[in-house]
Design an enzyme around this catalytic site. Structure first.
Site, PDB file in Angstrom:
ATOM      1  N   CYS A   1       0.855  -1.198   0.000  1.00 57.29           N
ATOM      2  CA  CYS A   1       0.000   0.000   0.000  1.00 57.29           C
ATOM      3  C   CYS A   1       0.892   1.251   0.000  1.00 57.29           C
ATOM      4  CB  CYS A   1      -0.884   0.033   1.239  1.00 57.29           C
ATOM      5  SG  CYS A   1      -1.817  -1.493   1.494  1.00 57.29           S
TER       6      CYS A   1
HETATM    7  N1  GLN Z   1      -1.238  -6.802   3.916  1.00 53.84           N
HETATM    8  C1  GLN Z   1      -2.054  -5.633   3.919  1.00 53.84           C
HETATM    9  C2  GLN Z   1      -3.353  -5.833   3.181  1.00 53.84           C
HETATM   10  O1  GLN Z   1      -3.619  -6.828   2.629  1.00 53.84           O
HETATM   11  C3  GLN Z   1      -1.313  -4.453   3.347  1.00 53.84           C
HETATM   12  C4  GLN Z   1      -1.005  -4.665   1.917  1.00 53.84           C
HETATM   13  C5  GLN Z   1      -0.077  -3.697   1.324  1.00 53.84           C
HETATM   14  O2  GLN Z   1       0.759  -3.056   1.962  1.00 53.84           O
HETATM   15  N2  GLN Z   1      -0.184  -3.657   0.051  1.00 53.84           N
HETATM   16  O3  GLN Z   1      -4.127  -4.924   3.133  1.00 53.84           O
END
Ligand code: GLN
Length: 282
Positions: A2
């Site tokens: 994210c």
């Molecule tokens: N693992 C977290 C989620 O699934 C964050 C994912 C991310 O950082 N892309 O939302």
């Protein structure tokens, strides 16, 4: 991975922080420039902000849709301003649910939190269950479990120590295939920003009216294709006016941008006067 950001300082609108910057979160939802895992952040977005004259707990707006599809958010974002905002766009980890309750920011009391990364959800849940009185996660998403662990830690420790404690505990939990955890956390209580770098990018820009901490710069300072902060060679610990780094921090290749890249495996603690970086592993 994210992308996330937090602002602390003079009041700014949600639009000024998330929508208007040329390479801000809205743009990062479909074209992030530094993301190390994944390509777009289309699995949801969320914004939390404080209105201390009305109540101590932050307000929060979350959706499990891409930010660019929510015209109503764009419409209200220019009318809400706050001196402390935390926002994120999400690229769901494989196997994690795509739902509003799995979308950052997570909140508890006066706290807001976002997790950029991935952790073994089952192992993290076992860790949570071993802590008496720990809150129940909002979702089975790994980040929601990380949030619940943080809420438990903040009941015992001051915020920066609680964040470091959670990251160091979870860093031991690898995936079944041995993949190490990725734990870039971003947390605020409305008076300070605490963030970690643990296998992904983070930068900050401190100015006279406040401090912005973000997964990647929101201006065109990367436009000469400096797409990986690790490639920066002009290490400079003599930070700008408000920055006070005790442990490095690489100025972006475009000095005029004011963005400083945080080295990996570090803890950042910022208030409106000062930004401090310290190693999480020494
Ligand atoms: N693992 C977290 C989620 O699934 C964050 C994912 C991310 O950082 N892309 O939302």
């Amino acid at each position: 991975m994210c992308r996330h950001l937090a602002w602390l300082g003079a009041p700014r609108t949600l639009a000024a922080l998330t929508v208007d910057p040329p390479f801000g979160l809205l743009r990062q939802s479909w074209a992030p420039r530094r993301m190390r895992h994944g390509t777009i952040n289309a699995d949801g977005f969320g914004v939390g902000w404080y209105a201390p004259d009305l109540r101590p707990e932050p307000a929060r707006y979350r959706r499990a849709v891409p930010m660019w599809t929510d015209a109503s958010y764009e419409s209200i974002a220019g009318t809400i301003s706050s001196s402390c905002v935390l926002a994120a766009v999400r690229s769901a980890t494989v196997g994690m649910p795509v739902e509003e309750t799995a979308t950052a920011p997570f909140t508890h009391g006066t706290l807001l939190m976002s997790h950029n990364g991935r952790v073994n959800a089952e192992a993290a849940m076992s860790e949570l269950l071993a802590r008496p009185g720990a809150p129940v996660p909002d979702s089975r998403c790994d980040s929601a479990i990380v949030a619940a662990l943080l809420w438990e830690s903040t009941s015992r420790l001051p915020l920066p120590k609680a964040v470091a404690d959670v990251v160091l505990t979870l860093s031991e939990l690898t995936e079944p295939d041995g993949t190490p955890a990725r734990l870039n956390l971003l947390v605020t209580d409305g008076t300070q920003i605490v963030a970690t770098t643990w296998r992904d990018t983070l930068s900050y820009r401190a100015g006279p009216d406040g401090v912005l901490v973000a997964s990647e710069p929101d201006d065109d300072s990367d436009s000469d294709d400096d797409s990986d902060s690790d490639d920066d060679s002009d290490s400079d610990s003599d930070d700008d006016d408000k920055g006070d780094s005790d442990d490095g921090g690489n100025r972006n290749n475009d000095d005029s941008s004011g963005w400083i890249d945080v080295p990996d495996l570090h803890l950042l603690v910022a208030d409106t006067r000062k930004v401090t970086l310290s190693s999480l592993i020494s």
